[in-house]
Enzyme design. Structure first.
Site, short mmCIF file in Angstrom:
data_model
loop_
_atom_site.label_atom_id
_atom_site.label_comp_id
_atom_site.label_asym_id
_atom_site.label_seq_id
_atom_site.Cartn_x
_atom_site.Cartn_y
_atom_site.Cartn_z
N TYR A 172 12.53 40.38 -16.81
CA TYR A 172 13.46 40.10 -15.69
C TYR A 172 13.28 38.68 -15.18
O TYR A 172 14.24 37.90 -15.11
CB TYR A 172 13.23 41.11 -14.55
CG TYR A 172 13.84 40.66 -13.23
CD1 TYR A 172 15.22 40.53 -13.08
CD2 TYR A 172 13.03 40.33 -12.13
CE1 TYR A 172 15.78 40.10 -11.87
CE2 TYR A 172 13.58 39.91 -10.92
CZ TYR A 172 14.95 39.79 -10.80
OH TYR A 172 15.51 39.36 -9.62
N LYS A 211 15.81 35.34 -15.28
CA LYS A 211 16.28 34.61 -14.09
C LYS A 211 15.87 33.14 -14.19
O LYS A 211 16.63 32.24 -13.81
CB LYS A 211 15.71 35.24 -12.81
CG LYS A 211 16.24 36.62 -12.49
CD LYS A 211 17.74 36.67 -12.23
CE LYS A 211 18.16 35.92 -11.00
NZ LYS A 211 19.62 36.12 -10.72
N THR A 264 15.33 34.30 -7.72
CA THR A 264 14.18 35.02 -7.17
C THR A 264 12.93 34.14 -7.18
O THR A 264 12.81 33.24 -8.02
CB THR A 264 13.93 36.29 -8.02
OG1 THR A 264 12.65 36.81 -7.72
CG2 THR A 264 13.98 35.98 -9.51
N ASP A 265 11.99 34.46 -6.29
CA ASP A 265 10.70 33.76 -6.31
C ASP A 265 9.86 34.16 -7.52
O ASP A 265 8.85 33.52 -7.83
CB ASP A 265 9.92 34.01 -5.01
CG ASP A 265 9.62 35.48 -4.73
OD1 ASP A 265 10.07 36.35 -5.50
OD2 ASP A 265 8.92 35.76 -3.74
N GLU A 266 10.29 35.23 -8.21
CA GLU A 266 9.49 35.71 -9.35
C GLU A 266 9.48 34.72 -10.51
O GLU A 266 8.66 34.83 -11.42
CB GLU A 266 9.99 37.08 -9.81
CG GLU A 266 9.87 38.11 -8.71
CD GLU A 266 10.13 39.54 -9.16
OE1 GLU A 266 9.87 39.85 -10.33
OE2 GLU A 266 10.58 40.34 -8.33
P1 NAD Z 1 21.43 45.04 -7.59
O1 NAD Z 1 20.92 45.59 -8.88
O2 NAD Z 1 21.36 45.88 -6.36
O3 NAD Z 1 22.94 44.60 -7.76
C1 NAD Z 1 23.41 43.91 -8.88
C2 NAD Z 1 24.93 44.02 -8.88
O4 NAD Z 1 25.41 43.25 -10.00
C3 NAD Z 1 25.44 45.45 -9.06
O5 NAD Z 1 26.49 45.71 -8.15
C4 NAD Z 1 25.93 45.48 -10.50
O6 NAD Z 1 27.00 46.39 -10.70
C5 NAD Z 1 26.37 44.04 -10.71
N1 NAD Z 1 26.34 43.65 -12.12
C6 NAD Z 1 25.32 43.84 -13.00
N2 NAD Z 1 25.66 43.34 -14.19
C7 NAD Z 1 26.91 42.80 -14.06
C8 NAD Z 1 27.78 42.12 -14.96
N3 NAD Z 1 27.44 41.90 -16.24
N4 NAD Z 1 28.97 41.70 -14.49
C9 NAD Z 1 29.34 41.94 -13.20
N5 NAD Z 1 28.55 42.59 -12.32
C10 NAD Z 1 27.35 43.01 -12.75
O7 NAD Z 1 20.64 43.68 -7.42
P2 NAD Z 1 20.21 42.92 -6.09
O8 NAD Z 1 18.89 43.39 -5.68
O9 NAD Z 1 21.34 42.95 -5.15
O10 NAD Z 1 20.04 41.45 -6.66
C11 NAD Z 1 21.17 40.57 -6.71
C12 NAD Z 1 20.70 39.18 -7.02
O11 NAD Z 1 19.74 38.78 -6.04
C13 NAD Z 1 20.03 39.07 -8.38
O12 NAD Z 1 20.44 37.87 -8.99
C14 NAD Z 1 18.55 39.03 -8.05
O13 NAD Z 1 17.84 38.28 -9.00
C15 NAD Z 1 18.57 38.32 -6.71
N6 NAD Z 1 17.42 38.61 -5.85
C16 NAD Z 1 17.19 39.88 -5.43
C17 NAD Z 1 16.08 40.13 -4.63
C18 NAD Z 1 15.77 41.52 -4.15
O14 NAD Z 1 14.69 41.73 -3.54
N7 NAD Z 1 16.62 42.50 -4.34
C19 NAD Z 1 15.22 39.09 -4.28
C20 NAD Z 1 15.51 37.80 -4.71
C21 NAD Z 1 16.61 37.57 -5.50
#
Ligand code: NAD
Length: 320
Positions: A157, A161, A130-132
């Site tokens: 969080y 990351k 993430t950009d965070e």
């Molecule tokens: P989300 O919370 O919607 O999904 C996370 C998924 O990971 C879920 O399906 C959950 O069941 C699974 N999970 C959690 N813990 C687990 C474990 N220990 N073992 C196996 N599976 C596990 O999250 P998201 O928004 O889809 O984010 C996914 C990734 O993208 C993250 O790494 C996040 O940092 C990154 N990201 C998200 C955004 C955003 O805006 N949503 C932006 C930048 C980066």
């Protein structure tokens, strides 16, 4: 009908593939590269949405329910895969402030466990971040984050990351793991958990409640459609240079107040139908991504360019 794309990989393991961003990537790969087999590893935590991958061909995708912290499972699962794309995470800032423990376990220990398995079986690794991790910018700062920006995470969080990014860099440099990292801005689109700002605001209005806005509402986020994020990750996985980091963004900065007003308008509410609440501790002021490396090196550009129209569509399509 999706355009068929060639893939250097035959078997890709996607962790967190039932989550918001991971499922968009799984759908993109299965639709566009039908010769690739995708294994989803997901522990089906509260944010997982099985519907997000339910329509995909069973030949193209297999779901394994399990935890990325489970080294015995990874020892059995990772061999036979030629790439891992690591989305699994605890992803909600507010939750990390209330209880950081699962963030340390999944985001740091889980990434470490997966890195060890990738290293043991010499599998190409792409880490989703993430950009965070870069902290925040002032509203009037002309700069944006670049691949060279220093890490200054603010929340449990973002610091978890940041720690996971550092592990990936170390495994790449010390052990020669074929790894890349991407740091993306805020995603929007279908199947996002209702705890997140856009779906949460839509759900509040659907229930007849005022959506809440932290502080003065002027905090700025840089938005990208989740399908554009998926396409960018595919570019990096298939064309990125090992050891490199790429920022992903679509030049789409909006204050939270602007986003909420878009939602209120689309749902026929007045623009002052807002529950103003005390600001979140450590709340980052502004994120902004300079993704020119990604655009320049891969010719990647976002397809979803009309943020207002896309958010308005989500307001109509979100089920009650
Ligand atoms: P989300 O919370 O919607 O999904 C996370 C998924 O990971 C879920 O399906 C959950 O069941 C699974 N999970 C959690 N813990 C687990 C474990 N220990 N073992 C196996 N599976 C596990 O999250 P998201 O928004 O889809 O984010 C996914 C990734 O993208 C993250 O790494 C996040 O940092 C990154 N990201 C998200 C955004 C955003 O805006 N949503 C932006 C930048 C980066």
């Amino acid at each position: 009908m999706a355009v068929r794309i060639a893939s250097p990989y035959k078997n890709i393991l996607v962790t967190g593939g039932c989550g918001f961003c991971g499922s968009a990537f799984v759908c993109f790969v299965v639709d566009s590269a039908p010769d690739v087999h995708v294994t989803v590893l997901d522990k089906l935590a509260y944010a997982a949405d099985l519907d997000s991958i339910a329509g995909l061909s069973k030949d193209g995708v297999e779901l394994v329910v399990g935890d990325v912290c489970d080294s015995n499972l990874l020892e059995r699962l990772v061999p036979g895969h030629d790439a891992i794309v690591h989305y699994a995470a605890e992803s909600h800032n507010d939750n990390s402030i209330a209880d950081p423990a699962p963030f340390i376990a999944t985001n740091i220990e889980g990434t470490y466990t997966l890195l060890q398995a990738a290293r043991a079986f010499n599998v190409r690794f792409h880490h989703i971040s993430t950009d965070e991790v870069f902290g925040d910018l002032a509203l009037d700062d002309p700069r944006k984050f670049t691949e060279e920006s220093p890490y200054r995470p603010s929340s449990p969080y973002s610091s978890s990351k940041a720690a996971s990014d550092m592990l990936v860099r170390a495994w790449s440099r010390t052990y020669g793991l074929k790894a890349t990292i991407s740091n993306c801005c805020n995603n929007y689109g279908p199947h996002q958990h209702s705890e997140k700002f856009i779906p949460h605001s839509i759900a509040c209005i659907q229930r007849g409640e005022r959506p809440k806005l932290y502080g003065d509402g002027l905090n700025v986020r840089d938005w990208i459609h989740v399908e554009d994020h998926a396409r960018a990750v595919w570019s990096i996985l298939t064309k990125g240079a090992v050891g490199e980091t790429y920022l992903i963004g679509a030049n789409c900065e909006h204050s939270n107040l602007e986003v909420l007003r878009t939602i209120l308008k689309a749902m026929g509410q007045s623009e002052d139908y807002v529950d103003w609440v005390r600001d979140r501790p450590g709340h980052d002021r502004r994120y902004a991504i300079d993704a020119s490396k990604l655009w320049r090196e891969f010719g990647w550009t976002p397809i979803h360019n009309d943020f207002t129209a896309e958010v308005s569509r989500l307001c109509c399509e979100t089920p009650l």
